[in-house]
Write a protein that holds these residues in place. Structure first.
Motif, PDB file in Angstrom:
ATOM      1  N   LYS A   1       0.819  -1.199   0.000  1.00  0.00           N
ATOM      2  CA  LYS A   1       0.000   0.000   0.000  1.00  0.00           C
ATOM      3  C   LYS A   1       0.864   1.265   0.000  1.00  0.00           C
ATOM      4  O   LYS A   1       1.877   1.342   0.710  1.00  0.00           O
ATOM      5  N   PHE A   2       0.436   2.219  -0.792  1.00  0.00           N
ATOM      6  CA  PHE A   2       1.073   3.535  -0.831  1.00  0.00           C
ATOM      7  C   PHE A   2       0.131   4.555  -0.198  1.00  0.00           C
ATOM      8  O   PHE A   2      -1.071   4.537  -0.455  1.00  0.00           O
ATOM      9  N   ASP A   3       0.691   5.446   0.606  1.00  0.00           N
ATOM     10  CA  ASP A   3      -0.086   6.570   1.134  1.00  0.00           C
ATOM     11  C   ASP A   3      -0.065   7.693   0.103  1.00  0.00           C
ATOM     12  O   ASP A   3       1.012   8.151  -0.301  1.00  0.00           O
ATOM     13  N   VAL A   4      -1.244   8.115  -0.318  1.00  0.00           N
ATOM     14  CA  VAL A   4      -1.365   9.167  -1.328  1.00  0.00           C
ATOM     15  C   VAL A   4      -1.669  10.484  -0.622  1.00  0.00           C
ATOM     16  O   VAL A   4      -2.629  10.574   0.162  1.00  0.00           O
ATOM     17  N   TYR A   5      -0.848  11.512  -0.909  1.00  0.00           N
ATOM     18  CA  TYR A   5      -1.004  12.816  -0.262  1.00  0.00           C
ATOM     19  C   TYR A   5      -1.432  13.862  -1.289  1.00  0.00           C
ATOM     20  O   TYR A   5      -0.911  13.914  -2.405  1.00  0.00           O
ATOM     21  N   PHE A   6      -2.409  14.675  -0.874  1.00  0.00           N
ATOM     22  CA  PHE A   6      -2.885  15.772  -1.714  1.00  0.00           C
ATOM     23  C   PHE A   6      -2.976  17.017  -0.847  1.00  0.00           C
ATOM     24  O   PHE A   6      -3.627  17.015   0.199  1.00  0.00           O
TER      25      PHE A   6
ATOM     26  N   LYS B   1      -2.959  13.458   3.955  1.00  0.00           N
ATOM     27  CA  LYS B   1      -3.159  12.108   3.464  1.00  0.00           C
ATOM     28  C   LYS B   1      -4.532  12.008   2.824  1.00  0.00           C
ATOM     29  O   LYS B   1      -5.548  12.310   3.441  1.00  0.00           O
ATOM     30  N   PHE B   2      -4.556  11.588   1.581  1.00  0.00           N
ATOM     31  CA  PHE B   2      -5.795  11.539   0.803  1.00  0.00           C
ATOM     32  C   PHE B   2      -6.386  10.138   0.798  1.00  0.00           C
ATOM     33  O   PHE B   2      -7.559   9.930   1.096  1.00  0.00           O
ATOM     34  N   LYS B   3      -5.567   9.150   0.480  1.00  0.00           N
ATOM     35  CA  LYS B   3      -6.007   7.761   0.439  1.00  0.00           C
ATOM     36  C   LYS B   3      -4.813   6.836   0.585  1.00  0.00           C
ATOM     37  O   LYS B   3      -3.667   7.251   0.425  1.00  0.00           O
ATOM     38  N   SER B   4      -5.111   5.566   0.894  1.00  0.00           N
ATOM     39  CA  SER B   4      -4.100   4.506   0.830  1.00  0.00           C
ATOM     40  C   SER B   4      -4.506   3.564  -0.290  1.00  0.00           C
ATOM     41  O   SER B   4      -5.606   3.006  -0.278  1.00  0.00           O
ATOM     42  N   LEU B   5      -3.613   3.409  -1.262  1.00  0.00           N
ATOM     43  CA  LEU B   5      -3.939   2.616  -2.442  1.00  0.00           C
ATOM     44  C   LEU B   5      -2.827   1.626  -2.739  1.00  0.00           C
ATOM     45  O   LEU B   5      -1.658   1.876  -2.435  1.00  0.00           O
ATOM     46  N   SER B   6      -3.209   0.515  -3.338  1.00  0.00           N
ATOM     47  CA  SER B   6      -2.209  -0.453  -3.774  1.00  0.00           C
ATOM     48  C   SER B   6      -1.499   0.075  -5.018  1.00  0.00           C
ATOM     49  O   SER B   6      -1.993   0.978  -5.699  1.00  0.00           O
ATOM     50  N   ALA B   7      -0.358  -0.518  -5.326  1.00  0.00           N
ATOM     51  CA  ALA B   7       0.380  -0.117  -6.525  1.00  0.00           C
ATOM     52  C   ALA B   7      -0.465  -0.346  -7.773  1.00  0.00           C
ATOM     53  O   ALA B   7      -0.425   0.451  -8.717  1.00  0.00           O
ATOM     54  N   PHE B   8      -1.246  -1.421  -7.761  1.00  0.00           N
ATOM     55  CA  PHE B   8      -2.125  -1.703  -8.907  1.00  0.00           C
ATOM     56  C   PHE B   8      -3.134  -0.580  -9.100  1.00  0.00           C
ATOM     57  O   PHE B   8      -3.355  -0.113 -10.228  1.00  0.00           O
TER      58      PHE B   8
ATOM     59  N   LYS C   1      10.772   4.697  -1.525  1.00  0.00           N
ATOM     60  CA  LYS C   1      11.444   4.315  -0.289  1.00  0.00           C
ATOM     61  C   LYS C   1      10.487   4.350   0.895  1.00  0.00           C
ATOM     62  O   LYS C   1      10.500   3.453   1.755  1.00  0.00           O
ATOM     63  N   ASN C   2       9.642   5.384   0.949  1.00  0.00           N
ATOM     64  CA  ASN C   2       8.705   5.543   2.064  1.00  0.00           C
ATOM     65  C   ASN C   2       7.272   5.162   1.701  1.00  0.00           C
ATOM     66  O   ASN C   2       6.342   5.412   2.483  1.00  0.00           O
ATOM     67  N   LEU C   3       7.115   4.564   0.507  1.00  0.00           N
ATOM     68  CA  LEU C   3       5.796   4.119   0.036  1.00  0.00           C
ATOM     69  C   LEU C   3       4.773   5.258   0.086  1.00  0.00           C
ATOM     70  O   LEU C   3       3.685   5.140   0.648  1.00  0.00           O
ATOM     71  N   LYS C   4       5.159   6.369  -0.555  1.00  0.00           N
ATOM     72  CA  LYS C   4       4.278   7.530  -0.599  1.00  0.00           C
ATOM     73  C   LYS C   4       4.164   8.047  -2.033  1.00  0.00           C
ATOM     74  O   LYS C   4       5.107   7.934  -2.817  1.00  0.00           O
ATOM     75  N   VAL C   5       2.995   8.613  -2.335  1.00  0.00           N
ATOM     76  CA  VAL C   5       2.774   9.264  -3.622  1.00  0.00           C
ATOM     77  C   VAL C   5       2.201  10.653  -3.333  1.00  0.00           C
ATOM     78  O   VAL C   5       1.217  10.784  -2.593  1.00  0.00           O
ATOM     79  N   PHE C   6       2.820  11.669  -3.911  1.00  0.00           N
ATOM     80  CA  PHE C   6       2.365  13.044  -3.703  1.00  0.00           C
ATOM     81  C   PHE C   6       1.703  13.559  -4.979  1.00  0.00           C
ATOM     82  O   PHE C   6       2.291  13.488  -6.067  1.00  0.00           O
ATOM     83  N   LEU C   7       0.490  14.061  -4.835  1.00  0.00           N
ATOM     84  CA  LEU C   7      -0.238  14.651  -5.952  1.00  0.00           C
ATOM     85  C   LEU C   7       0.022  16.154  -5.947  1.00  0.00           C
ATOM     86  O   LEU C   7      -0.405  16.866  -5.037  1.00  0.00           O
ATOM     87  N   LYS C   8       0.755  16.616  -6.952  1.00  0.00           N
ATOM     88  CA  LYS C   8       1.123  18.034  -7.024  1.00  0.00           C
ATOM     89  C   LYS C   8       0.246  18.729  -8.068  1.00  0.00           C
ATOM     90  O   LYS C   8       0.435  18.548  -9.270  1.00  0.00           O
ATOM     91  N   PRO C   9      -0.742  19.527  -7.607  1.00  0.00           N
ATOM     92  CA  PRO C   9      -1.659  20.159  -8.557  1.00  0.00           C
ATOM     93  C   PRO C   9      -1.061  21.405  -9.214  1.00  0.00           C
ATOM     94  O   PRO C   9      -0.282  22.132  -8.603  1.00  0.00           O
ATOM     95  N   VAL C  10      -1.422  21.605 -10.456  1.00  0.00           N
ATOM     96  CA  VAL C  10      -1.114  22.848 -11.173  1.00  0.00           C
ATOM     97  C   VAL C  10      -2.429  23.595 -11.312  1.00  0.00           C
ATOM     98  O   VAL C  10      -3.363  23.119 -11.966  1.00  0.00           O
ATOM     99  N   THR C  11      -2.528  24.742 -10.652  1.00  0.00           N
ATOM    100  CA  THR C  11      -3.807  25.459 -10.596  1.00  0.00           C
ATOM    101  C   THR C  11      -3.817  26.672 -11.523  1.00  0.00           C
ATOM    102  O   THR C  11      -2.771  27.179 -11.935  1.00  0.00           O
ATOM    103  N   GLU C  12      -5.023  27.120 -11.809  1.00  0.00           N
ATOM    104  CA  GLU C  12      -5.245  28.286 -12.659  1.00  0.00           C
ATOM    105  C   GLU C  12      -5.957  29.340 -11.827  1.00  0.00           C
ATOM    106  O   GLU C  12      -7.097  29.146 -11.381  1.00  0.00           O
ATOM    107  N   ASN C  13      -5.282  30.461 -11.558  1.00  0.00           N
ATOM    108  CA  ASN C  13      -5.885  31.526 -10.759  1.00  0.00           C
ATOM    109  C   ASN C  13      -6.851  32.347 -11.619  1.00  0.00           C
ATOM    110  O   ASN C  13      -6.495  32.765 -12.719  1.00  0.00           O
TER     111      ASN C  13
END
Length: 218
Positions: free
Chosen positions: A32-37, A41-48, A78-90
């Motif tokens: 499981k990877f911890d997904v951060y937004f 922490k947003f969700k925990s998801l498998s690699a699949f 290494k730390n089983l994490k995925v970071f979601l980096k948003p690109v926003t439009e002001n």
């Protein structure tokens, strides 16, 4: 004897391959990877799920955050994490045809989800516009020059009209002026500056700057 050794070697390779595939499946489904937004922490998801169901994950974020035009995924294996980096439009304006939307700083048109930006410049388009799309790049570039000029001059803007032929009519407190976004916009704004500086004793309500080498006052 030789055939027996070959058979044993083939069976050995098959066992190694099976173990490798089993290990790979375990990684895909059980690790499981911890997904951060936005640093949470947003969700925990498998690699699949991350690899093959990514679009469903991002769709949820896009629907709830229309100002986001792109999301980059940064993996920390290494730390089983995925970071979601948003690109926003002001938002820089509210643009309306049959319905109103936000117009972002790079010309992206998106849904209004809140009413926190009521004081944005109104833009009326006589050509239909649609959410999750980009404004014509020539018009976007022209608006950028116009916004820059209005801040420097300064020349407060009341609203902007996008005509059916894509010309721009910009309304200020005392007059309006016409710009052709497909011609040299910077030169047209220089002509506008010339009129403002040299026509204090002339009454006019509209300045047409679209014709090269000409200025028409109305």
């Amino acid at each position: 004897m030789r055939k027996r050794k070959q058979r044993l070697f083939s069976n050995y390779k098959l066992i190694i391959l099976s173990i490798f595939l089993l290990f790979l499946l375990m990684l895909l489904f059980f690790v499981k990877f911890d997904v951060y937004f936005e640093n949470q922490k947003f969700k925990s998801l498998s690699a699949f799920e991350i690899l093959f169901l990514k679009n469903e994950l991002l769709k949820e974020i896009f629907e709830n955050n229309p100002e986001i035009i792109k999301i980059d995924l940064i993996y920390d294996f290494k730390n089983l994490k995925v970071f979601l980096k948003p690109v926003t439009e002001n938002p820089v304006a509210i643009i309306c045809s049959s319905k109103c939307f936000y117009l972002g700083e790079h010309g992206y048109i998106y849904e209004i989800k809140n009413e926190n930006n009521k004081n944005l410049l109104p833009i009326i388009s006589y050509r239909e516009i649609y959410p999750n799309s980009y404004l014509d790049p020539q018009i976007t570039s022209a608006l950028s020059y116009i916004f820059e000029y209005s801040n420097i001059a300064p020349l407060p803007l009341k609203r902007i009209l996008i005509m059916t032929n894509k010309d721009l009519k910009i309304e200020t407190k005392n007059f309006s002026f016409l710009i052709d976004p497909y011609k040299d916009v910077q030169n047209q704004l220089k002509k506008l500056q010339y009129v403002i500086k040299n026509s204090q004793n002339i009454n006019y309500s509209q300045i047409d700057l679209r014709i090269p080498g000409r200025i028409y006052l109305k």
